[in-house]
Every structure is written in C-alpha cells, then in structure tokens.
Design a protein around this motif. Sequence first.
Motif, PDB file in Angstrom:
ATOM      1  N   ALA A 155     -46.693 -29.805  40.159  1.00 37.47           N
ATOM      2  CA  ALA A 155     -45.354 -30.383  40.315  1.00 37.47           C
ATOM      3  C   ALA A 155     -45.082 -31.471  39.286  1.00 37.47           C
ATOM      4  O   ALA A 155     -43.952 -31.598  38.792  1.00 37.47           O
ATOM      5  N   ASP A 201     -41.704 -27.444  40.974  1.00 36.98           N
ATOM      6  CA  ASP A 201     -41.752 -28.606  41.856  1.00 36.98           C
ATOM      7  C   ASP A 201     -42.181 -28.167  43.252  1.00 36.98           C
ATOM      8  O   ASP A 201     -41.933 -27.035  43.673  1.00 36.98           O
ATOM      9  N   GLY A 202     -42.845 -29.064  43.967  1.00 42.16           N
ATOM     10  CA  GLY A 202     -43.285 -28.764  45.323  1.00 42.16           C
ATOM     11  C   GLY A 202     -44.684 -28.210  45.408  1.00 42.16           C
ATOM     12  O   GLY A 202     -45.216 -28.037  46.508  1.00 42.16           O
ATOM     13  N   ASP A 203     -45.303 -27.912  44.281  1.00 41.04           N
ATOM     14  CA  ASP A 203     -46.666 -27.383  44.264  1.00 41.04           C
ATOM     15  C   ASP A 203     -47.607 -28.515  43.873  1.00 41.04           C
ATOM     16  O   ASP A 203     -47.624 -28.961  42.723  1.00 41.04           O
ATOM     17  N   ASP A 204     -48.381 -28.990  44.817  1.00 37.85           N
ATOM     18  CA  ASP A 204     -49.261 -30.129  44.575  1.00 37.85           C
ATOM     19  C   ASP A 204     -50.686 -29.726  44.221  1.00 37.85           C
ATOM     20  O   ASP A 204     -51.604 -30.561  44.256  1.00 37.85           O
ATOM     21  N   ASP A 248     -44.016 -29.824  36.044  1.00 37.69           N
ATOM     22  CA  ASP A 248     -42.650 -29.306  36.126  1.00 37.69           C
ATOM     23  C   ASP A 248     -41.637 -30.445  36.061  1.00 37.69           C
ATOM     24  O   ASP A 248     -40.630 -30.339  35.346  1.00 37.69           O
ATOM     25  N   ARG A 249     -41.890 -31.525  36.789  1.00 39.89           N
ATOM     26  CA  ARG A 249     -40.912 -32.622  36.824  1.00 39.89           C
ATOM     27  C   ARG A 249     -40.733 -33.251  35.453  1.00 39.89           C
ATOM     28  O   ARG A 249     -39.613 -33.590  35.044  1.00 39.89           O
TER      29      ARG A 249
END
Length: 402
Positions: free
Chosen positions: A287, A332-335, A290-291
């Motif tokens: 994430a 985003d949202g994938d840690d 991506d950010r």
Amino acid sequence: MRRRSDMTFEPEEYERRVRELRERMAQRELDAVIITDPENLMYLTDHQTTGYSFFQALIVPLEADAVMITRALEESNVIARTWVEHSRPYPDTGDAILELVSTLRDLRLSDSRVGYERNSYYFPAYQQDRFHDAFGEGLVDCFGIVEEGRIRKSPAEIDVMQLAAYAGEAGMATGLQAAVAGATENEVAAAITAAMFRSGGEFPAVLPYVASGPRSMIGHSTWEGRMIRPGEHVYLEVGGCYRRYHTALMRTAVNGALSDSMYSAQELMKHTLAELRSLMKPGVTVAEVDRLARSMIESNDVGARLVTRAGYSIGIAFPPSWDEGYILSLMDGDDRPLQEGMTLHVLPWMWGVDGNKTVGISDTVRITEDGCQSFFTLPEDFTVHESSARSFPTPAAVPHGF
C-alpha cells in the motif's frame, strides 16, 4: 524425479520447489494437490506447451511420485522437458476428467483430502462440476498454494529474468527508433519483435503494445496498421521473455518538438520512478508503494491521472497476460510487506496528458536485501524525433464514388 541437465534450472531448484509445496500441503492437511495452471506447472516441472487449452494436470501426492495427466500429443513435452517420470495421456477421443479420476483412484486417493486450483483459467467450471460428480467428497480449493512459492524469485530465477530483460530492452530500443512519422504501427511492432527474438528472446505472453496519437487513449490497444503522423507521439509497452519468465517496460517516442506538457509528464514519471526505487525495500508495504506512486502522478498539472494499479508482480507467464497481478498487485489497502526476491513491474504512467495522450515510463525491479534494483539500463527520457526519419506520403487521390 529424473535428474536431468537440459532443463531451465538445475535439479536442486525443482526439488526445493516441490519440497516446499509439500510442506504447505502438510500445513493445510492435504494428501495431494492437482495443479492445472500453466504457470504453476512450468514452475514445478519446467513443463511448457502452447497446447495448454487442452486439459493438463500434475497430481502431487504428499509422499508418492507425481503424475502428469496430458493430451496424448502433449505427453512428448513431459518426456522431453520435465523431470516427471509418470504420465497418463488421454487421446483426443478420450475423456480427460475420467482419466484424472481414474489416476487418483489408482493412487489410492479416493478417500483423501485433495486440493485443486478452483481459480485456474484452464480448469473451467463445467469440468470442475464433472470432477466433483465423479470424485465425490474430499475436494478442497487450494488456489494459491504454488503461488506462495512463486512470489519470491530465487537467484537462479533472477538470472533468467535478466535474460528476458536483455531481449525486452533490445526490442524497446529498436521500436523507439522505428516510431517515426511515416512509419506504420505494424512496422514498429515488427521491428520490436524482430529485435527481441534476435537478442535471444522467446514469444512473450503479450506481444508489444504500439499505439500512436489518439489511439494511445484506448486501453491495451496495439498496432492496427495506422500510419504515424507528424507531431504525434507513440506509446510503447514491451515484455521481454526467456523460458516463460518476463520483464516489462514502457517508453514513449515523440515526433516533433517536446511540448511543455509532454516534458512535464516525462519529468514527473522519471521523478516518481526514482522516488519509488528509493522507497522499495523489504518491509515496506504494498500500500505504501501505491500511495507514493498515486500521490506523485496525480499531482500533475497536465490533466493526466494514474488510472490503474501502480504495478504488479511479474515472472512466469503464458498468454493471455504477462503479469502475476493475481498474486500481488500494487494497490492501496494491501499491507503485505515487500520481501527480498519479489519482482515487480512498477508503472507510474499517465493517462490523458492534455486530455488526449497516454504516455509511459516504467520499470521492472527486483527487491534486494536492502533496497531494489532495476533489470534495465535503457534511458527513461522520451525519444524525440525532431524531424521524421521517413518522408510523410501524400494520400493518393481517391476516384469519385469510392
């Protein structure tokens, strides 16, 4: 397992992959798995064929020897390419699913927990339904069990991917020089593919994307015979391939002077890639990558946006796609943390510069012990043809009525 010296990797590499697969099987309490995904078959056994639209499967018991189920013609690939000692071919007039069920019964797995790849492209629903009906209870979805090993590439795999990169880079360099006004998109594509193949590359899972002028705004468009016009840009995306391993890159050619907006787009993509390469290392999350890519690209002042994910895992691939995005995509949202050995196509590209141009600069990188490293050395600046290398033809007169 036959120990042979003419495969993509040394026998120890395949022994490790199968051993680690069986460790994951034991953790999931599976007595056997049925592998049907072409990329996973290649990863485990070196098996490859363009005939993968016909049913093929590798049965890997927890303890007994593996068995391959193939169309009779394709058994030659098992014999000539792989370490697999046992195969069960079925004729074109035969029934692949009945052969699969019969083999499982011969292996005394009828009352066992057997995993299968429910999400495999080439194990369609109608065959899965027949398999369930014929085999009965005990089937478990094990999708992803092989991919857990594929997500991190070994040093031997990195070496093979570097050979794919050499081919892809040769194709891209040639294509950029060919993308001049007066040339057709087909001629550019021909130049790219010829250069890749002459540099030792093999057929990629996707042939090059070549889109000129306004056609660059059409997602995944590629050559259609269009002639490149003076003043137009050409968007290129190329995936080099060697032994089914891929690396990919985007570049852009411009015919005529570089406008302020195109220069701004070029510099922003270059800066974004540099920042991403500084960020990416083990422990940084998907994430976070991506950010960073999204925030930088969307800060542009030329009307463009990052319309897709920021990248994806890349490695073994068969048509219709060269990416491993179903294993890992930069979103985003994938840690999940990045890990050493991951290989990623990072694409901070720009869709809609000036409202009507797509441009791209991308990179394939490998995550190292303390950072990341590119597979490529090709310059990232747009290739600018200030005057066309070819004369621009005047359209022939068309007779009235045609």
